[in-house]
Design a protein around this motif. Structure first.
Motif, PDB file in Angstrom:
ATOM      1  N   LEU A   1       0.807  -1.218   0.000  1.00 53.01           N
ATOM      2  CA  LEU A   1       0.000   0.000   0.000  1.00 53.01           C
ATOM      3  C   LEU A   1       0.843   1.272   0.000  1.00 53.01           C
TER       4      LEU A   1
ATOM      5  N   GLU B   1      -2.671   0.598  -5.242  1.00 53.50           N
ATOM      6  CA  GLU B   1      -3.536  -0.113  -4.288  1.00 53.50           C
ATOM      7  C   GLU B   1      -3.747   0.736  -3.038  1.00 53.50           C
ATOM      8  N   GLY B   2      -2.704   1.417  -2.583  1.00 54.97           N
ATOM      9  CA  GLY B   2      -2.811   2.287  -1.415  1.00 54.97           C
ATOM     10  C   GLY B   2      -3.771   3.444  -1.650  1.00 54.97           C
TER      11      GLY B   2
END
Length: 148
Positions: free
Chosen positions: A75, A95-96
């Motif tokens: 992330l 994704e983070g």
């Protein structure tokens, strides 16, 4: 006079601040401290580890462990500053960013639902009271310490 401490204890529990995980996003369980770290990284432009730790008032050792766990989850990305290799910059991975957006949406929906039980006047009163309380806490010399 109402028991002020009890009111804060109840609010803390209702806000889920004692839960091991504050939220689940993208199938990943995120702790409260991790949520705060993700929020601060997203809010600032390429902050250093020290800048985020300072803004959250977390000691650097605890903070570094939490950042490592977020790096392992994919992330957060930690990058050494080329001109000063002692400084590490934090950024959110794709994704983070997604997790940050999901958590932000969850929190905004929760607050919207909570405020829906109040009139517009009451909402303004609560928001102004929270601002006043935050300002007073920032001025306090005993904030975040135990009273002797």
């Amino acid at each position: 006079m109402e028991n002020t401490r009890e009111m804060f204890q109840i609010m803390t529990r209702r806000f889920g601040l004692l839960d091991k995980n504050c939220c689940t996003a993208g199938g990943v369980d995120i702790s409260l401290i991790q949520s705060h770290i993700i929020y601060e990284i997203d809010r600032k432009h390429n902050p250093s580890i020290q800048q985020v730790a300072d803004s959250l008032s977390i000691d650097i050792t605890t903070f570094s462990r939490q950042v490592q766990s977020l790096v392992k989850l994919g992330l957060v990305k930690k990058t050494q500053l080329p001109e000063d290799r002692r400084i590490n910059i934090l950024t959110l991975t794709t994704e983070g960013k997604y997790i940050s957006t999901v958590i932000d949406g969850q929190m905004n929906n929760y607050l919207k639902e909570v405020f829906s039980h109040m009139s517009e006047f009451e909402q303004d009163m609560v928001i102004n009271s929270i601002k006043l309380l935050n300002d007073s806490m920032a001025k306090s010399k005993v904030c975040c310490t135990t009273l002797g």
